[in-house]
Each structure stands twice: as C-alpha cells, then as structure tokens.
Design an enzyme around this catalytic site. Structure first.
Site, PDB file in Angstrom:
ATOM      1  N   TYR A 179       0.863  -1.186   0.000  1.00 39.75           N
ATOM      2  CA  TYR A 179       0.000   0.000   0.000  1.00 39.75           C
ATOM      3  C   TYR A 179       0.891   1.225   0.000  1.00 39.75           C
ATOM      4  CZ  TYR A 179      -3.113   3.603   1.896  1.00 39.75           C
ATOM      5  OH  TYR A 179      -3.838   4.746   2.097  1.00 39.75           O
TER       6      TYR A 179
ATOM      7  N   GLU B  44      -3.514   7.529  -3.604  1.00 43.53           N
ATOM      8  CA  GLU B  44      -3.478   6.240  -2.940  1.00 43.53           C
ATOM      9  C   GLU B  44      -3.249   5.179  -4.004  1.00 43.53           C
ATOM     10  OE1 GLU B  44      -6.119   4.802   0.812  1.00 43.53           O
ATOM     11  OE2 GLU B  44      -7.186   5.008  -1.072  1.00 43.53           O
TER      12      GLU B  44
END
Lengths: 403, 296
Positions: free
Chosen positions: A119, A207
């Site tokens: 991530y 993101e």
C-alpha cells in the site's frame, strides 16, 4: 475533487509511475478491440474495471443482478461481453449507497503476475502541515484496518515541502518495506514519482492500493501501480484547467451540482428538517442542535458568511427540491449584513417559490428588530425563534406534530 | 490587556483597493482601529477614502507608517505571496482573511515561516478583535471581517475555527453583560497559522483574560492537542463546543478542513478530549456562554 481511476493513471503515467498497460473505453466494442491489442502485445490475463468514484467495486453488484464491477478475463470476446453488461448499468458497492452509480466507462488493462501487494499513499499531515508518504506491506487491505490492527506494518516519511522527497528518504522507505537489491532503486524511483505527481497536481490524496511486485514475462521482478485513486484540492483547480476538465458531474448529486452554481455549500443528508445557515461552522452547529432536540437534519447548507438576498433565494429553491423535507429552519447571524435585507430575501423567496412547508426563522445581529418586523408584516406563516435553541425546538416540534 | 493586538496597534490592509478589502478597511476605521496604510502594488501614492495612504509594497508601508500588523484581502491565487511579503517586511502579525487558497501554497508558506518572528492568523478566517472602551466596543482593534459592535470590553477570550460561530459565542457573552479580552477566528483551512493551542497559551498567560471559550469543529486533531495541553497546564476555566457531530464522514462541510477522514477528526473524539481535560462542554451551540459562566 475526485477523479476516475483511468484519469489517475494518466496523471501518474505523466510523472513516470509504472502502470500495467491499458486504457479507458466507453463502448463494449472499444473494450473488445483494446483487449485484443493488449493480448497481441503479449498480455495473457486482462482486467476489466467499472469506472465510478467509489471503492468496493469488485465485491459490488449491478442493479440487474450482474455480479462484480471488476473482472479477470482471458479473451477479447469475454471482455466485450462483460463490458456490455457493465456499461449503462448501475453498480452498487458498500460506498455508493443503495442507489448505486451508473457506469459510463470501463478500464481495460493487463493483469500482471502479482508476487506481493503493498500500500502506498501521499497525503497531508495536518499536525505537521507537511506532506507525508505512507506505505505498508499489507497491500490490498483497507489502510484504516491495518492502522488499527497492525500499526507496525505502516511506515511514514514526512517531507520537507521546500526540498521535496529526497532520494535517500525514498530509499529508506523502500528498505523499511523490505525491498532488497535492485528493487530498492526501483521502489525509490516510484516513490519519488508518486510524490512529484502529488505535489505538481495539487493532489490532496494519492493512494496506490495495491502497489505490486510482479513477475515480468522475462521472469524478473518489477513494481507496478495496479490501482490508483487521486483526489485534487478544489482550491487549486484554477491553475489546473486540464484536471478541472476531468470533473465528472454524473458522479455528484444533482442538487449539490445545482447548489454549487449559486455558490452555495450544500450537502444532502437523510433527514427531514432542512436548514439554511450563514457560515460553515454555524451550519454544522445548526444540524447538531436539530439532532440534539430530536430532529434529523435534511442537509448542510452554508450560504456564506455574508449571505446575500440572491443566495438566500437560491438556497430555498435547492431545499424545496428535496422531497423528504417537512420543515425548514433558517438560522442567520447577520453580523455585518443587515438582518432586514435578509428578512426581505426570505419573504421574497417564500412568495416566489410558493412555500407551503412550516418555516422557522432565527435572525440575529445587525438591525434585527426591523428584520423581525418585516417577517411579521409579511403575513406569511413564519415562526420566529428567539435563540438557536428556541428555533431548533420549534422546528422539531412542527415535524413531530405533523409527521 | 488582551492578546496579540491592542487598541493602538497600527495595521495595514493588503488589497485595500479591492471591494471586499476596502469595505472592511472602512468598517475598521469606523470602529476606531488604527488603519494607517493600504497596500496595492501599482497604486502607491493614492489615498484610500481621502485619508489612508496607499503604498506599492508592504515594506514601504511599514517604513513610512510603523504598521506592525496586516490584514490580507488578496485573491486566493496571490494570497500566499502577500503573506510572505508581510513576513519579509518583519510584521508582528499577518491576518489572512482570504478563502480558497490552495493547500500546497499554505504548506509552502508555513515551511517558509519556520524561522520567522511573524505570527500568522488564518487563512479563511474572520480575523481578530480586541474590543475597545466605547459603548459598543468602539476604539478597539478589529483586523478582518467580524462585526465590531457585537463585542464588549471584558475578560473572556474566544478562539474558534468558524466565523459565524465565533460571533454567536461573542454575542451570547455580550447579551449576558460579559465582555471579551480578545476574540480570534483561526480559520477553517487544514493548514493555517495560529492554532487553538497557540491561542489558548496566550490567553492563559494574559492577566486580563479570566476565562476562555474554545470552539472547534470536525477534522484534524488541533482541538485534541489544545485539550491535552490544557489538561497539563490549564489555569483558567475553559468552555468548549465542537461543531459537526451530525456531519457524514468523508464529506467536506463547507470549510476545507472540516472533514472526518479515515475515522479521524470526529466530534465525538474531540468532545471526549475536552472532557478529559476538564473543559466544560456546551451541550448545544446556544449554551456556549452559559457553560463558561457557570465555571467562572
């Protein structure tokens, strides 16, 4: 402002972030053709993704029962058929609400051979007033869940905005994420590219989830940004006309779009007591006090600290388009603005719109006596509130008395 | 006394020839504030309202008039530059009223101000008022856009992220015969100058401030940081209110900084931090003054 995944991919690619090959299609035919191109160039597995501004697409369901807004497929005809099922259809995910979102575009891309998922995000750390690069080895998962359960899996690097992310900081992050050998340099390069994209696009959030270590056809390890989400700071749009053009009005509530044309801050909620307030803080506080006395606010509506007559009139028009509204509370602190001008604006708006709903008005501030007199003289059925609490109690009572 | 500005503080207005800046410069003059200069590059040498000299730069205005504080009414695209110009000119205080400045510009401004002696209030704020001795507090120092007449000179400090909610609290105090030492709106943007904590520390140190109303809203953790400090070091009664308990998560509530994201910045968390710090929490925004007065 949120943008679509395919638009986020464009911005990232421009800054040198490695992505799986692919593109956006608005028709099933185009999707099939692009799929064939990708297969011809050597891709063996493809992914088809519905383009809406909401997460949870893979686990979502279309309103006609077709399952899943993300499909892994191997042939162009399969992609074409699935795209035909998605386009024009409405996808419901845990983030869209029961009404779902209509899918007008799909993304067709290569689905790489994923070895590991991570991530990565760049966002503002408000306490530090600096950007922060945040990454985690728990890719593909909800970052809030990771933060709650295994915070040690998250690494953070605040960035000096005057210098930008430095190569050594990027390498430190890469090492902390467990990369070794040549992948340290690849990861650092990717981190710096994502940071640059954040800074130069005036993003509020980038993101990448998942950021993947993949095995290439040549059998080597490489990094790819497999899914990307970008939000842009609304205040910066004046200097990014190309990004501004990415705004997709179909993704926004029609009433909210209309309100923005009157320079009103309006957010529709689920309750039945509409409120019209000047100032964002007072508008939130008005929603809170409605709830405190047992009511449920139908909206947030800030007509601006100054509150002009035109804005008040526009606000009434917006409020009355919400069929759930059973009563209206106007709460204006007319600091500089003359309360009598506001009162005349309210009377005018009520007459023009033929308002039939109970209306409670709380006016305070400059020339308030004349304002109240104007409301009283209008012979409209307007209830006045002495204080915010008094007005809130009165409006809640009208709704509970006539449910 | 009071904090940051006094009735004799000399102020300049950046963007005085714009309609918004001009209107509020005039209201400050009517209030009795020492507006000694205006700044609009290219209009140096002219007079604003036949009485306030206009300069081409902040540095020139400071040199010729001795102004120590500034109100910035410059449009968003140019506001960061205007703030930095005030900082470079060595002002004590820059109050930026402008709404809509890109966050990236404010990140740069904050980083550039790290070593500077200048204090920034705002942006996207109503400004600061130290009420004067007059019947409706005239003769005080008003920098920004707050209505002057709602204030009274007294001993309660008010700090808030929201403009109209500040006015609400001030008016509740004034209607109960309670005056204010200084009232500060710190602004609704996610990156801003003076924080709740900064203002609270100044109020705690100010002998003329006897009680404080702190108004917060959803988003960020500035209220929690101020509450943690109060818990350790607070010496005066504090009442608090947090707006946005009913705001849906993930939505920006008018102010760029008013957003609950990733479960952070909720009203419930802030109210809990207030309680743990011994801050009296107003149950509704109608009770802000009464909640404080019960503690005083």
């Amino acid at each position: 402002m949120n943008i679509h995944e395919f638009q986020a991919r464009e911005l990232l690619a421009e800054h040198g972030v490695p992505l799986p090959p692919g593109g956006m299609c608005a028709s099933a035919e185009d999707a099939g053709a692009l799929a064939q191109q990708l297969l011809d160039s050597g891709e063996t597995l493809l992914v088809l993704k519905a383009q809406i501004h909401a997460g949870g697409r893979g686990k979502g369901t279309f309103t006609d029962g077709y399952p899943g807004g993300v499909k892994l497929l191997r042939t162009a005809p399969e992609i074409r058929t699935a795209a035909a099922a998605m386009l024009g259809n409405t996808l419901v995910t845990k983030q869209t609400g029961p009404e779902g979102r209509r899918v007008n575009r799909v993304l067709v891309a290569g689905a790489p051979n994923i070895q590991k998922e991570l991530y990565l995000a760049v966002l503002l750390d408000r306490s530090l007033a600096r950007p922060v690069v945040m990454a985690s080895t728990a890719g593909g998962m909800d970052i809030e869940e990771v933060a709650a359960k295994t915070p040690e899996k998250i690494v953070r690097q605040p960035v000096d905005p005057l210098l930008g992310l430095q190569p050594y900081e990027a390498r430190d992050l890469a090492i902390a994420l467990g990369f070794t050998g040549g992948l340290i340099h690849q990861a650092a390069g990717l981190l710096m590219a994502v940071y640059r994209a954040w800074w130069e696009s005036d993003a509020s959030l980038i993101e990448i989830n998942p950021l993947c270590v993949v095995k290439t056809r040549e059998g080597k390890e490489a990094l790819l940004a497999v899914d990307a989400k970008i939000s842009i700071d609304d205040n910066s749009l004046f200097r990014h006309p190309r990004i501004q053009a990415m705004r997709d009005l179909a993704e926004e509530s029609p009433l909210e779009v209309e309100a923005s044309s009157f320079a009103l801050n309006y957010i529709k909620l689920d309750g039945n007591i509409a409120c019209l307030v000047n100032g964002a803080g007072l508008a939130m506080a008005t929603m809170d006090i409605i709830q405190h006395y047992g009511g449920v606010p139908a909206n947030f509506l800030d007509v601006g600290g100054g509150a002009s007559e035109e804005q008040v009139a526009g606000a009434f028009k917006i409020i009355m388009k919400d069929p759930n509204v059973k009563a209206i509370l106007v709460n204006i602190f007319g600091g500089i603005m003359d309360c009598d001008v506001i009162a005349r604006g309210i009377v005018q708006a009520v007459k023009e719109t033929g308002l039939k709903l109970p209306l409670v008005v709380r006016l305070e501030g400059n020339n308030v006596e004349s304002g109240r007199a104007t409301l009283a003289a209008s012979r409209l059925t307007i209830t006045t509130g002495e204080s915010m609490a008094d007005a809130a109690q009165k409006v809640v009572r009208t709704v509970t008395a006539h449910p | 006394m009071s904090i940051l500005v006094q009735p004799d503080t000399k102020i300049l207005v950046q963007g005085i020839t714009g309609s918004f800046g001009g209107r509020h410069a005039r209201l400050s003059l009517e209030y009795g504030t020492q507006v000694v200069a205006g700044v609009t590059p290219g209009k140096g040498g002219q007079l604003f309202d036949q009485r306030v000299p206009i300069f081409d730069s902040v540095a020139q205005a400071v040199r010729d008039t001795g102004a120590t504080a500034s109100a910035v009414f410059v449009p968003p695209a140019f506001a960061a530059d205007a703030i930095l110009e005030g900082v470079a000119a060595g002002l004590d205080l820059v109050v930026c009223i402008t709404e809509g400045i890109p966050v990236r510009d404010m990140i740069r401004v904050k980083a550039a101000m790290r070593e500077s002696r200048t204090r920034l209030i705002g942006p996207n704020c109503p400004g600061i008022v130290t009420p004067g001795e007059g019947r409706t507090s005239q003769g005080g120092c008003r920098i920004g856009i707050a209505p002057g007449y709602i204030h009274r000179k007294g001993h309660v400090g008010v700090v808030s992220r929201s403009g109209t909610l500040t006015y609400e609290a001030v008016w509740q105090l004034t209607c109960r015969g309670v005056g204010q030492s200084t009232c500060i709106g710190i602004g609704g943007d996610p990156v801003h100058g003076t924080t709740h904590l900064d203002a609270i520390r100044l109020f705690m140190e100010d002998p003329d401030t006897h009680g404080i109303i702190m108004i917060g809203e959803i988003g960020g953790s500035a209220e929690e940081e101020a509450a943690a400090w109060i818990r350790q070091h607070g010496t005066k009664p504090v009442a608090g209110f947090v707006a946005g308990a009913t705001a849906p998560p993930g939505r920006r509530m008018g102010h760029a900084g008013a957003i609950v994201s990733g479960g952070k910045g909720t009203a419930a968390a802030k109210i809990e931090a207030f309680r743990q710090a011994g801050i009296a929490v107003a149950p509704t925004p109608s009770d802000m003054a009464d909640t404080l007065l019960k503690r005083m």
